[in-house]
Design a protein around this motif. Structure first.
Motif, mmCIF file in Angstrom:
data_model
loop_
_atom_site.group_PDB
_atom_site.id
_atom_site.type_symbol
_atom_site.label_atom_id
_atom_site.label_comp_id
_atom_site.label_asym_id
_atom_site.label_seq_id
_atom_site.Cartn_x
_atom_site.Cartn_y
_atom_site.Cartn_z
ATOM 1 N N MET A 1 71.447 25.812 92.851
ATOM 2 C CA MET A 1 70.755 25.766 94.120
ATOM 3 C C MET A 1 70.047 24.348 94.130
ATOM 4 N N PHE A 2 70.285 23.475 95.213
ATOM 5 C CA PHE A 2 69.229 22.053 94.802
ATOM 6 C C PHE A 2 67.814 22.164 95.418
ATOM 7 N N LEU A 3 67.045 21.820 95.007
ATOM 8 C CA LEU A 3 65.781 21.803 96.104
ATOM 9 C C LEU A 3 65.602 20.888 97.366
ATOM 10 N N ASN A 4 65.928 21.429 98.285
ATOM 11 C CA ASN A 4 65.090 20.582 99.615
ATOM 12 C C ASN A 4 63.933 19.507 100.023
ATOM 13 N N ILE A 5 64.094 18.914 98.781
ATOM 14 C CA ILE A 5 62.913 17.996 98.516
ATOM 15 C C ILE A 5 63.086 16.452 98.835
ATOM 16 N N ASN A 6 62.062 15.461 99.362
ATOM 17 C CA ASN A 6 62.579 14.321 99.826
ATOM 18 C C ASN A 6 61.813 13.303 98.612
ATOM 19 N N LEU A 7 62.561 13.235 97.408
ATOM 20 C CA LEU A 7 62.491 12.557 96.009
ATOM 21 C C LEU A 7 61.837 11.051 96.394
ATOM 22 N N GLY A 8 61.756 10.515 97.841
ATOM 23 C CA GLY A 8 61.733 9.472 98.037
ATOM 24 C C GLY A 8 60.759 9.131 98.314
ATOM 25 N N ALA A 9 59.533 10.243 99.204
ATOM 26 C CA ALA A 9 58.661 10.571 99.692
ATOM 27 C C ALA A 9 56.985 10.958 98.768
ATOM 28 N N GLU A 10 56.141 9.896 99.577
ATOM 29 C CA GLU A 10 54.582 10.081 98.979
ATOM 30 C C GLU A 10 54.916 11.113 98.401
ATOM 31 N N PRO A 11 54.198 11.823 97.808
ATOM 32 C CA PRO A 11 53.251 13.028 97.264
ATOM 33 C C PRO A 11 52.642 13.265 97.982
ATOM 34 N N LEU A 183 78.563 19.901 82.769
ATOM 35 C CA LEU A 183 77.858 20.910 84.163
ATOM 36 C C LEU A 183 76.463 20.796 83.723
ATOM 37 N N PRO A 184 74.850 21.218 84.617
ATOM 38 C CA PRO A 184 73.968 20.866 84.926
ATOM 39 C C PRO A 184 73.167 21.545 84.281
ATOM 40 N N PRO A 185 71.688 20.934 83.236
ATOM 41 C CA PRO A 185 70.922 22.069 82.153
ATOM 42 C C PRO A 185 70.737 23.642 82.904
ATOM 43 N N ALA A 186 69.928 23.561 83.915
ATOM 44 C CA ALA A 186 69.995 24.575 85.053
ATOM 45 C C ALA A 186 70.729 25.923 84.962
ATOM 46 N N SER A 187 72.163 25.145 85.400
ATOM 47 C CA SER A 187 73.255 26.374 84.993
ATOM 48 C C SER A 187 73.437 26.555 83.981
ATOM 49 N N ARG A 264 67.470 16.517 88.817
ATOM 50 C CA ARG A 264 68.557 15.776 87.361
ATOM 51 C C ARG A 264 69.232 17.398 86.621
ATOM 52 N N PHE A 265 68.244 18.143 86.554
ATOM 53 C CA PHE A 265 68.635 19.048 85.802
ATOM 54 C C PHE A 265 69.334 20.271 86.241
ATOM 55 N N GLU A 266 68.955 20.003 87.307
ATOM 56 C CA GLU A 266 70.494 20.743 88.701
ATOM 57 C C GLU A 266 71.595 20.756 88.926
ATOM 58 N N THR A 267 71.691 19.313 88.917
ATOM 59 C CA THR A 267 73.086 18.897 89.443
ATOM 60 C C THR A 267 73.205 17.387 88.623
ATOM 61 N N GLN A 268 72.582 16.882 87.357
ATOM 62 C CA GLN A 268 73.615 15.960 86.810
ATOM 63 C C GLN A 268 74.005 16.267 85.318
#
Length: 278
Positions: A1-11, A183-187, A264-268
């Motif tokens: 599952m990929f989290l719906n997070i805007n990685l470029g946004a200021e937190p 496979l991604p580490p999370a998987s 990264r751990f979910e997709t890479q």
């Protein structure tokens, strides 16, 4: 599952700073009044008076060591002791995220106090409660966190045998073979959990926090334990989700480090994240 997070946004959220300052002030007042950082132990009726004193001293050492490393917990720590003969002082333990949360420790009281204090289990279980329950899909991340933190606590308390890097190397290196994959580490970690290959899942997942801590120390002049101490004051609650945890840590840090790392751990591919040797 990929989290719906805007990685470029200021937190930074408009009301977060004011709200968190108030939460911190409220919790400090409660800590000073003795409401937080208390603990209780159940199950003593099944042990002799001498064993009761020994086990109480051990739990107190565990609570104080974890508190000194990860901060004061915003809820009472409740322990249940269960007698169990074994070849080790704490053959089994687990944490239940009930209301209130509870830690169950199966113990062989024939062992001396020193053996209990030098055992990793209590530090691992208390560390779990430094972050919320993340649900079954992220059990790998929760176990990786507690596995990483157990040695941080033990090193800080002066009860770790060898250096902390030596201990991580000893535990993580044997499981790198599973992460030489596209496979991604999370998987991979979820699959290992489903196959009950728990050591590989736990220590493979602990590498997430090794990477996070390296980023914090090299780029932000802080550490994961310091960040968690802040998190305990402002944000820790029994139940949450991964997106909220990552967001809270990012806001405390001022950059989206944790959200990006989880993505990264979910997709890479794991082989691009994990070293061939550790």
């Amino acid at each position: 599952m990929f989290l719906n997070i805007n990685l470029g946004a200021e937190p930074v959220y408009p009301d977060s700073q004011e709200l968190w300052v108030q939460q911190v002030e409220d919790r400090i007042k409660k800590i000073n009044s003795g409401e937080f950082d208390q603990f209780e132990i159940h199950g003593f009726k099944r042990f002799s008076p001498a064993d009761k004193d020994k086990l109480k001293q051990w739990v107190k050492v565990g609570v104080n060591a974890t508190r000194d490393t990860l901060g004061v917990y915003p809820s009472r720590l409740i322990f249940h002791l269960v007698p169990k003969k074994s070849n080790q002082p704490v053959p089994w333990a687990y944490t239940r995220r009930d209301n209130p949360q509870r830690i169950y420790l199966h113990v062989d009281s024939r062992f001396q106090l020193e053996k209990f204090i030098n055992d990793w289990t209590i530090y691992h279980e208390i560390s779990h409660l430094a972050i919320p329950y993340l649900g079954g899909n992220y059990a790998w991340l929760a176990e990786g966190f507690a596995s990483f933190m157990q040695y941080q606590v033990m090193e800080n308390a002066g009860v770790l045998n060898g250096t902390i890097d030596e201990n991580y190397q000893k535990k993580i290196a044997p499981h790198l073979k599973w992460f030489k994959s596209d496979l991604p580490p999370a998987s991979i970690a979820r699959r290992l959990m489903s196959q009950k290959q728990y050591p590989s899942a736990y220590w493979g997942s602990a590498y997430f926090f090794v990477v996070a801590n390296n980023i914090l120390t090299s780029e932000h002049q802080t550490s994961l334990t310091k960040l968690i101490r802040q998190y305990q004051l402002c944000c820790n609650a029994p139940h949450g989700d991964v997106a909220q945890l990552m967001s809270d840590l990012d806001i405390l840090l001022g950059e989206p480090v944790f959200s990006k790392l989880l993505a990264r751990f979910e997709t890479q591919a794991a082989r691009t994240i994990y070293p061939s040797e550790f």
